[in-house]
Motif scaffolding. Sequence first.
Motif, PDB file in Angstrom:
ATOM      1  N   VAL A  26      62.006  35.198 -44.875  1.00 28.73           N
ATOM      2  CA  VAL A  26      61.639  34.426 -43.689  1.00 28.73           C
ATOM      3  C   VAL A  26      62.875  33.700 -43.176  1.00 28.73           C
ATOM      4  O   VAL A  26      63.490  32.905 -43.888  1.00 28.73           O
ATOM      5  N   THR A  27      63.235  33.981 -41.901  1.00 28.77           N
ATOM      6  CA  THR A  27      64.432  33.358 -41.310  1.00 28.77           C
ATOM      7  C   THR A  27      64.083  32.309 -40.259  1.00 28.77           C
ATOM      8  O   THR A  27      64.906  31.442 -39.958  1.00 28.77           O
ATOM      9  N   ASN A  28      62.847  32.359 -39.712  1.00 27.69           N
ATOM     10  CA  ASN A  28      62.470  31.399 -38.680  1.00 27.69           C
ATOM     11  C   ASN A  28      60.949  31.274 -38.648  1.00 27.69           C
ATOM     12  O   ASN A  28      60.243  32.253 -38.885  1.00 27.69           O
ATOM     13  N   ASN A  40      66.205  44.775 -48.039  1.00 27.94           N
ATOM     14  CA  ASN A  40      67.027  45.946 -48.319  1.00 27.94           C
ATOM     15  C   ASN A  40      67.843  46.392 -47.109  1.00 27.94           C
ATOM     16  O   ASN A  40      68.838  47.111 -47.264  1.00 27.94           O
ATOM     17  N   ASP A  41      67.410  45.991 -45.922  1.00 27.60           N
ATOM     18  CA  ASP A  41      68.110  46.370 -44.689  1.00 27.60           C
ATOM     19  C   ASP A  41      68.189  45.144 -43.778  1.00 27.60           C
ATOM     20  O   ASP A  41      67.293  44.914 -42.966  1.00 27.60           O
ATOM     21  N   PRO A  42      69.234  44.338 -43.895  1.00 23.61           N
ATOM     22  CA  PRO A  42      69.357  43.097 -43.121  1.00 23.61           C
ATOM     23  C   PRO A  42      69.300  43.307 -41.611  1.00 23.61           C
ATOM     24  O   PRO A  42      68.991  42.370 -40.865  1.00 23.61           O
TER      25      PRO A  42
END
Length: 262
Positions: A26-28, A40-42
Amino acid sequence: MEFNRTYKDKDSGVEAEAEKGSQWVVTNTSGGKLTLQDRNDPEKKLQVNPVKVSISAYTAREMELRSGDQVYFRKNDKTRDLINGTAGTVIVENGKASVKTDQGQIVPLHEVKGEVLDYGYAVTTHASQGGTKHTAIPVLTGGGRGMNANLAYVAMTRETHSLEVITDDVEKLGKSICKFSDRQSAIGAAKTEVSPELDEIRQARRAADYELGQAGDLAEKRSLEVEPEQEHIGEQEPEVGIADRKEYQFSSEQEHELELGD
């Protein structure tokens, strides 16, 4: 976080999908939605409404594992035949780690995907249910509502060879366990089923009371009515004076019989 079901974004118009079991960061959380980044895949990102998805949230941390470490799994995993609480020992061979469970099963650990794993040196009583250890050292508090006979039984029956109990008050611990046991015995006795014969007798007596007016509306009505004879119950009768007394004379002489003619 991890998706419990495969998710497809149909609202935004952008083709986006998250497979079941895939893990995201979770980034936001602004706007009531979660912005996610694939572990696994930014470069792969996804925005979801938490109300409309089935997910499990976790706190990520690094664990240093060596051969011989005691661990246990914290999540059910049908694909690897694991249940929450499965304990085992870490095995490292040729640079790859796996866990040998107490049941003898070898479970390889994922190299990329995060494992829902924890150290198994100290676990809660609930987490220890169903498992056994060579040596068990339960730590039990002497007072408080958290300790009862059931928990004490679970905590003190996990060992196969050695048991040592640590408590802050031996006397309070004993009283707490005994008090809970007595209460459970009383509750069990209260739940004892009445035999069919006794229940039938009680029903028959209740029906008879209703018919005789000793129970129900008729009985209540009768209790409100005061019978004349009942008004003086318990009261002392007034003493009768000599002048009010009636004297009766009795005779022992044979009475004459009267003959009636035809």
